[in-house]
Design a protein around this motif. Structure first.
Motif, mmCIF file in Angstrom:
data_model
loop_
_atom_site.group_PDB
_atom_site.id
_atom_site.type_symbol
_atom_site.label_atom_id
_atom_site.label_comp_id
_atom_site.label_asym_id
_atom_site.label_seq_id
_atom_site.Cartn_x
_atom_site.Cartn_y
_atom_site.Cartn_z
ATOM 1 N N VAL A 139 0.850 -1.189 0.000
ATOM 2 C CA VAL A 139 0.000 0.000 0.000
ATOM 3 C C VAL A 139 0.887 1.240 0.000
ATOM 4 O O VAL A 139 1.716 1.410 0.897
ATOM 5 C CB VAL A 139 -0.921 0.025 1.237
ATOM 6 C CG1 VAL A 139 -1.882 1.203 1.148
ATOM 7 C CG2 VAL A 139 -1.686 -1.296 1.372
ATOM 8 N N CYS A 140 0.727 2.100 -0.995
ATOM 9 C CA CYS A 140 1.539 3.313 -1.062
ATOM 10 C C CYS A 140 1.086 4.287 0.018
ATOM 11 O O CYS A 140 -0.091 4.663 0.078
ATOM 12 C CB CYS A 140 1.428 3.956 -2.434
ATOM 13 S SG CYS A 140 2.557 5.354 -2.641
ATOM 14 N N THR A 141 2.042 4.702 0.882
ATOM 15 C CA THR A 141 1.711 5.569 2.017
ATOM 16 C C THR A 141 2.673 6.747 2.148
ATOM 17 O O THR A 141 2.724 7.373 3.202
ATOM 18 C CB THR A 141 1.746 4.764 3.338
ATOM 19 O OG1 THR A 141 3.090 4.289 3.553
ATOM 20 C CG2 THR A 141 0.778 3.594 3.312
ATOM 21 N N ASN A 142 3.438 7.052 1.117
ATOM 22 C CA ASN A 142 4.479 8.065 1.240
ATOM 23 C C ASN A 142 3.892 9.473 1.109
ATOM 24 O O ASN A 142 3.819 10.045 0.019
ATOM 25 C CB ASN A 142 5.572 7.849 0.197
ATOM 26 C CG ASN A 142 6.790 8.709 0.439
ATOM 27 O OD1 ASN A 142 6.782 9.575 1.292
ATOM 28 N ND2 ASN A 142 7.849 8.461 -0.314
ATOM 29 N N GLY A 143 3.489 10.029 2.251
ATOM 30 C CA GLY A 143 2.869 11.342 2.249
ATOM 31 C C GLY A 143 3.802 12.462 1.863
ATOM 32 O O GLY A 143 3.352 13.538 1.465
ATOM 33 N N LYS A 144 5.117 12.254 1.943
ATOM 34 C CA LYS A 144 6.061 13.288 1.528
ATOM 35 C C LYS A 144 6.099 13.399 0.002
ATOM 36 O O LYS A 144 6.535 14.407 -0.535
ATOM 37 C CB LYS A 144 7.458 12.980 2.081
ATOM 38 C CG LYS A 144 7.560 13.195 3.579
ATOM 39 C CD LYS A 144 7.438 14.685 3.906
ATOM 40 C CE LYS A 144 7.342 14.927 5.413
ATOM 41 N NZ LYS A 144 8.526 14.496 6.126
ATOM 42 N N ARG A 145 5.665 12.348 -0.669
ATOM 43 C CA ARG A 145 5.602 12.405 -2.140
ATOM 44 C C ARG A 145 4.265 12.988 -2.564
ATOM 45 O O ARG A 145 4.187 13.782 -3.492
ATOM 46 C CB ARG A 145 5.809 11.010 -2.719
ATOM 47 C CG ARG A 145 6.151 11.051 -4.187
ATOM 48 C CD ARG A 145 6.682 9.735 -4.690
ATOM 49 N NE ARG A 145 7.052 9.859 -6.077
ATOM 50 C CZ ARG A 145 8.290 9.890 -6.525
ATOM 51 N NH1 ARG A 145 9.290 9.811 -5.673
ATOM 52 N NH2 ARG A 145 8.541 10.005 -7.799
#
Length: 313
Positions: A139-145
């Motif tokens: 699950v993609c969770t990279n909030g900085k991106r």
């Protein structure tokens, strides 16, 4: 609050043919916070991250960082890290796992061979073995991106874990922030957009049975975007949902129009016309975008099954 994901959903932008392209995924566990370019802006040694990016370029291998769902306060350097490699080309699909104390050992891998589907260096360099556990949900969770990945992805990962789903990991980047939450299911490499827990549970159950769930599916990462859309269209037309039986045999043409030949393991062939259009009206392609964009969309114009006499044409 309006985000790129809410706008995309409200405009009913199609998700088919939007998956990231990778013949092979290489996944390295890295707890703690991630920056926008996580391989070089996390607690992984940035020199190792840069070297991994350089080694993978042009090989068909996509490197990403993974971590267990939950809070991401700095836990310090993990003693042992999980590593996965997955090849997603139908008919040659495999998923292997390993552990390592030193991420630099990943630089001993033969990236060109991994991209071509040869797992031997994964075994030699890391002691990797075939993975026998439940299918993986990344699950993609990279909030900085993109903030949508954190706002929508992290709750989904937590919900899946809380309901007892095994094989759930957070991952740094799957592309297509506006389709958040986005999820990649391994070993077969099908990506999902605007994912909900029930869809991902069904997709994981399907993967365990060797079956592809097409609801919310963005495509198989083994193919370029026209092939992704064409393969999903053939699945729906032919009612063929078994994994590993359909392949993109060839793609003729160039943007904005392609003729994609999709083949079945039993010898059947389909010719699929795919046209590239622009998603209108203009919308934010990510929450950090300074200007509105018209992202490309893959529209399936026609699906025609070929008779044996037409296969040579």
């Amino acid at each position: 609050m309006s985000t790129c994901a809410t706008v995309s959903r409200s405009l009913d932008e199609p998700v088919s043919g939007t998956a990231a392209t990778a013949a092979t995924w290489l996944l390295l566990e890295q707890p703690g916070p991630w920056g926008a370019k996580a391989l070089t802006s996390s607690h992984l040694d940035p020199a190792v991250g840069r070297a991994l990016e350089a080694a993978a370029e042009g090989t068909g291998v996509r490197v990403a960082l993974i971590r267990r769902p939950g809070r991401h306060a700095d836990p310090g350097t993990p003693a042992v890290r999980q590593v996965y490699a997955a090849h997603t080309v139908p008919g040659r699909v495999w998923l292997h796992g390993a552990t390592t104390r030193d991420p630099r050992r990943l630089l001993d891998l033969d990236f060109a061979a991994l991209g071509a589907g040869d797992h031997h260096s994964f075994g030699t360099a890391l002691g990797g073995r075939p993975y026998r556990g439940d299918p993986l949900a990344l699950v993609c969770t990279n909030g900085k991106r993109d903030r949508c990945c954190a706002l929508l992805g992290r709750p989904l990962a937590a919900e899946l874990c809380a309901s007892g789903v095994r094989g759930v990991w957070e991952v740094t980047h799957l592309g297509g922030h506006r389709f958040s939450p986005t999820v990649l299911v391994l070993p077969y490499g099908y990506a999902y957009g605007r994912a909900e827990a029930h869809t991902i549970k069904e997709a994981l159950h399907g993967a365990q049975e060797g079956r592809v769930v097409v609801e919310g599916c963005r495509g198989c990462s083994a193919w370029e975007r026209p092939g992704q859309a064409a393969e999903l269209a053939v699945r729906s037309v032919a009612g063929e949902y078994r994994a590993g039986l359909l392949s993109v045999v060839r793609t003729d043409g160039a943007a904005p129009r392609w003729e994609v030949t999709v083949g079945h393991a039993d010898g059947r062939r389909w010719r699929v016309t795919v046209a590239q259009g622009a998603a209108l009206p203009p919308r934010p392609e990510s929450c950090g975008a300074a200007v509105l964009g018209t992202p490309a969309r893959m529209d399936v114009v026609s699906v025609r099954e070929l008779r044996p006499t037409a296969l040579a044409s």
